[in-house]
Design a protein around this motif. Structure first.
Motif, PDB file in Angstrom:
ATOM      1  N   TRP A  92       0.834  -1.199   0.000  1.00 44.21           N
ATOM      2  CA  TRP A  92       0.000   0.000   0.000  1.00 44.21           C
ATOM      3  C   TRP A  92       0.872   1.253   0.000  1.00 44.21           C
ATOM      4  N   GLN A 104     -12.381   2.928   8.784  1.00 43.06           N
ATOM      5  CA  GLN A 104     -13.237   2.153   7.885  1.00 43.06           C
ATOM      6  C   GLN A 104     -14.018   3.069   6.955  1.00 43.06           C
ATOM      7  N   ARG A 154     -12.952   5.972   5.924  1.00 41.29           N
ATOM      8  CA  ARG A 154     -11.962   6.443   4.938  1.00 41.29           C
ATOM      9  C   ARG A 154     -11.724   5.392   3.856  1.00 41.29           C
ATOM     10  N   MET A 155     -11.620   4.127   4.252  1.00 39.36           N
ATOM     11  CA  MET A 155     -11.371   3.078   3.270  1.00 39.36           C
ATOM     12  C   MET A 155     -12.543   2.945   2.305  1.00 39.36           C
ATOM     13  N   ASN A 156     -13.761   2.869   2.852  1.00 38.25           N
ATOM     14  CA  ASN A 156     -14.929   2.662   2.001  1.00 38.25           C
ATOM     15  C   ASN A 156     -15.184   3.849   1.080  1.00 38.25           C
ATOM     16  N   ASN A 201     -12.406   4.317  -1.639  1.00 38.28           N
ATOM     17  CA  ASN A 201     -12.511   3.433  -2.792  1.00 38.28           C
ATOM     18  C   ASN A 201     -13.655   3.825  -3.711  1.00 38.28           C
ATOM     19  N   THR A 221     -11.950  -7.081   6.860  1.00 39.33           N
ATOM     20  CA  THR A 221     -11.367  -5.846   6.348  1.00 39.33           C
ATOM     21  C   THR A 221     -12.388  -4.712   6.354  1.00 39.33           C
ATOM     22  N   SER A 270     -15.960  -2.416  -1.473  1.00 37.93           N
ATOM     23  CA  SER A 270     -14.876  -1.487  -1.157  1.00 37.93           C
ATOM     24  C   SER A 270     -13.703  -2.224  -0.525  1.00 37.93           C
ATOM     25  N   ALA A 303      -9.813  -2.506  -1.713  1.00 44.25           N
ATOM     26  CA  ALA A 303      -8.738  -2.043  -0.835  1.00 44.25           C
ATOM     27  C   ALA A 303      -7.599  -3.048  -0.703  1.00 44.25           C
TER      28      ALA A 303
END
Length: 267
Positions: free
Chosen positions: A11, A62, A64-66, A69, A150, A262, A266
């Motif tokens: 990453w 979480q 931010r990740m979703n 993406n 995740t 998402s 990731a």
């Protein structure tokens, strides 16, 4: 969820400072250096993505990740000064000529998880066509557990005797089931759930993949009401559930397809 050293290094090397993140980071970073979740939602809303209520239960990382993406797909590359994205198929050439220089990663090591699973699906299908194998068995169970953990930060159990596969930060227990739908077998019947009336888990997290391991649909169902929808097998002393479309109409059902997709992006 524990992130492996290899995944974190990948990453940082390929994604952390790419054009998209360089564009997004200053817009969603507070003065103290922390993530400004409200600012992130505001950026998402500019591109037609409204998940404030849907993601209210997730922690900032979480979210931010979703949303990150989703934005990566929704934001035109020209908005952050990048060339238009073009998906390239994974091509792994047969060895010929000089080997790669020492220290270089082989093609499989450079492939993403999604590319490896797609390649696995294509290889298994070709082996089946040549009558080398009779089934298209796949790592759907482990992959589903990885995606749910995740997406929601669940801790995966190490012992199958626990009666559940994962727990969240509040100790809520989840059984994780999945099914890969192919042209040869489109059944939505999930694998056995044992000792269902004993309530060894609080929620069932279930996921349907298509033949190429792409996320088709995902759902979280409360334990209450499951037994009435399951079929009991006296021979196996266990219950099975067919994850049909009407499961999404069950009381307390939560569609989590976007979150799982998402997570797939990731990793």
């Amino acid at each position: 969820m524990k992130i492996s050293k290899e995944r974190r290094e990948r990453w940082e090397r390929l994604t952390k400072n790419d054009a998209f993140n360089v564009w997004l980071r200053p817009q969603v970073t507070a003065s103290d250096g922390s993530l400004d979740v409200d600012a992130l939602h505001a950026v998402a809303l500019r591109y037609g993505i409204d998940r404030r209520q849907q993601y209210a239960h997730l922690n900032p990382g979480q979210v931010r990740m979703n949303l990150g993406n989703m934005l990566r797909k929704a934001v035109p590359p020209e908005d952050y000064g990048a060339e238009p994205r073009q998906e390239q198929p994974l091509v792994i050439a047969a060895p010929s000529g000089p080997t790669e220089p020492p220290g270089d990663e082989p093609p499989l090591a450079r492939a993403s998880i999604r590319e490896l699973l797609t390649l696995h699906a294509e290889v298994m299908e070709e082996l089946r066509r040549r009558e080398v194998v009779r089934t298209s068995n796949s790592p759907v169970g482990d992959y589903a557990e990885l995606l749910f953990s995740t997406a929601f930060g669940w801790a995966l159990e190490t012992s199958s005797a626990a009666g559940h596969d994962a727990t969240d930060k509040d100790g809520v227990r989840y059984q994780i089931k999945s099914r890969r739908l192919t042209a040869h077998n489109g059944s939505r019947q999930l694998s056995f759930m044992r000792r269902l009336p004993e309530k060894k888990f609080d929620y069932l997290a279930a996921l349907l993949f298509d033949a190429r391991y792409q996320v088709k649909r995902a759902i979280i169902l409360p334990h209450e009401g499951l037994e009435g929808r399951c079929t009991f097998s006296a021979h196996s002393n266990a219950w099975r559930l067919r994850l049909e479309e009407n499961c999404w109409d069950m009381q307390g059902a939560r569609d989590v397809t976007d979150e799982i997709r998402s997570a797939a992006e990731a990793i």
